[in-house]
Design an enzyme around this catalytic site. Structure first.
Site, PDB file in Angstrom:
ATOM      1  N   ILE A   1       0.833  -1.203   0.000  1.00 39.65           N
ATOM      2  CA  ILE A   1       0.000   0.000   0.000  1.00 39.65           C
ATOM      3  C   ILE A   1       0.870   1.256   0.000  1.00 39.65           C
ATOM      4  CG2 ILE A   1      -0.207  -0.063   2.540  1.00 39.65           C
ATOM      5  CD1 ILE A   1      -3.073   1.084   2.213  1.00 39.65           C
ATOM      6  N   CYS A   2       0.328   2.313  -0.599  1.00 33.78           N
ATOM      7  CA  CYS A   2       0.913   3.654  -0.505  1.00 33.78           C
ATOM      8  C   CYS A   2       2.245   3.717  -1.274  1.00 33.78           C
ATOM      9  CB  CYS A   2       1.063   4.029   0.967  1.00 33.78           C
ATOM     10  SG  CYS A   2       1.326   5.779   1.263  1.00 33.78           S
ATOM     11  N   ALA A   3       3.357   3.957  -0.596  1.00 37.83           N
ATOM     12  CA  ALA A   3       4.661   3.979  -1.270  1.00 37.83           C
ATOM     13  C   ALA A   3       5.270   2.592  -1.410  1.00 37.83           C
ATOM     14  CB  ALA A   3       5.629   4.880  -0.500  1.00 37.83           C
TER      15      ALA A   3
END
Lengths: 225, 225
Positions: B141-143
């Site tokens: 998730i995300c970065a």
């Protein structure tokens, strides 16, 4: 020992400093204390054994994103705290130490065990009564409004909670079923993990304003209106 | 010492057991290891310095609510890990220890610092390649999808990430802009803190089924369809 610990924790140079805890079992777990320098608004979040870790973490993280100086205070001291789903979190300091100063908001995360521990705690009662007496913000989510009731805080005000707690609250408060977050003056309450972002953003809005909160929400890929 | 620590952490009798960490700086922070007994599905969540603590906590908490045996593995060992907004979390064990067994899913929380640390880690690369080779789930998730790219994982597949990471990913992957969670076979990706509940529920659904996940979502005051 301090230099070893600093390496071990990957500590930023300016944001925190180490404080050696009191002698006893806790002495082997040095705790962190957050530096409040250059930050105008302050929050105290109580971390009790059995706290709901999502509600705790979302409150602390979102308020820090909003530039609020958050102190995470362990209810029973500065030692690591085991939360409701077994995540173990180190407080910044003990509640006993943290209450030496005033905060713009005192935040009570939910979780059945954590809420009962806060309801049973004399120091939490004293803190909340002082906070209420000063007209400062008190915020509670999920089961934590039952701790307010136990300490006779904000009686007669409008609030909400995790739905299963309604019966413990509806005699003392004007209970709201259909809103994620309820604000009545300096009291902010919310319902559960699924409303924790709304709760944290509402607290932040009261302390730093809507414009900053909208920026924080956007950074998390949320909207806040 | 163990009895003192057990009191200090308010540990449940059956859910966890203590493991004394290796000699060195970490020896003073005994770590927890989650017992996987009687749980059929397993998850490994990597906790790296600089991890986004909401994304980490939501993943671990929601998966445990779904009955999945979650192991929280510290990237650099069993010592406490300082996350992106200064929340300090104790892993259950070290990643080095955790990789001795297989997991149904390996979860990579976001956070810039945490994702870079996972991208730079040889053991994470080996773990992800083995996981992919076995056809087991990988979730980021995300970065954190940038760590997949760094290790050459799932190249050519469809994924998403935090929007600012798109440029680092669009050459290697079929990038999706407009969905909170993207699943392509055994790869599950998501966008940021605001999509972390959807991400955790999607992972859980793949492991324990839709009915259980809807029950978990309802308990958190969320809906999942």
């Amino acid at each position: 020992m301090f230099s070893t610990l600093r390496r071990s924790f990957n500590i930023g140079i300016n944001s925190i400093f180490w404080r050696k805890s009191k002698a006893g079992p806790s002495a082997q777990f040095p705790s962190l204390q957050y530096s409040n320098c250059n930050m105008s608004k302050t929050a105290l979040i109580i971390l009790a054994p059995g706290a709901e870790e999502m509600e705790f973490t979302i409150a602390a993280d979102v308020l820090r994103r909003a530039g609020i100086a958050v102190t995470v205070a362990g209810l029973n001291g500065p030692d690591p705290v085991k939360c409701s789903r077994d995540i173990v979190i180190l407080p910044d300091t003990s509640l006993e130490t943290a209450v030496a100063q005033k905060y713009d908001v005192v935040v009570l995360p939910g979780g059945l065990g954590g809420s009962k521990a806060m309801a049973d705690s004399q120091i939490v009662g004293e803190l909340l009564r002082a906070q209420e007496g000063d007209g400062r913000f008190i915020a509670a989510i999920c089961a934590a409004p039952t701790a307010l009731a136990a300490h006779g805080i904000a009686c007669g005000k409008t609030l909400t909670s995790y739905p299963a707690m309604k019966k413990q609250l509806e005699d003392k408060y004007s209970y709201v079923d259909d809103k994620n977050v309820v604000q009545d003056g300096n009291l902010i309450t919310s319902r559960g993990p699924g409303t924790a972002y709304d709760f944290a953003l509402k607290i932040s809005e009261q302390l730093v304003g809507a414009e900053k909160v909208q920026e924080v929400a956007k950074g998390m890929l949320l909207t806040y209106s």
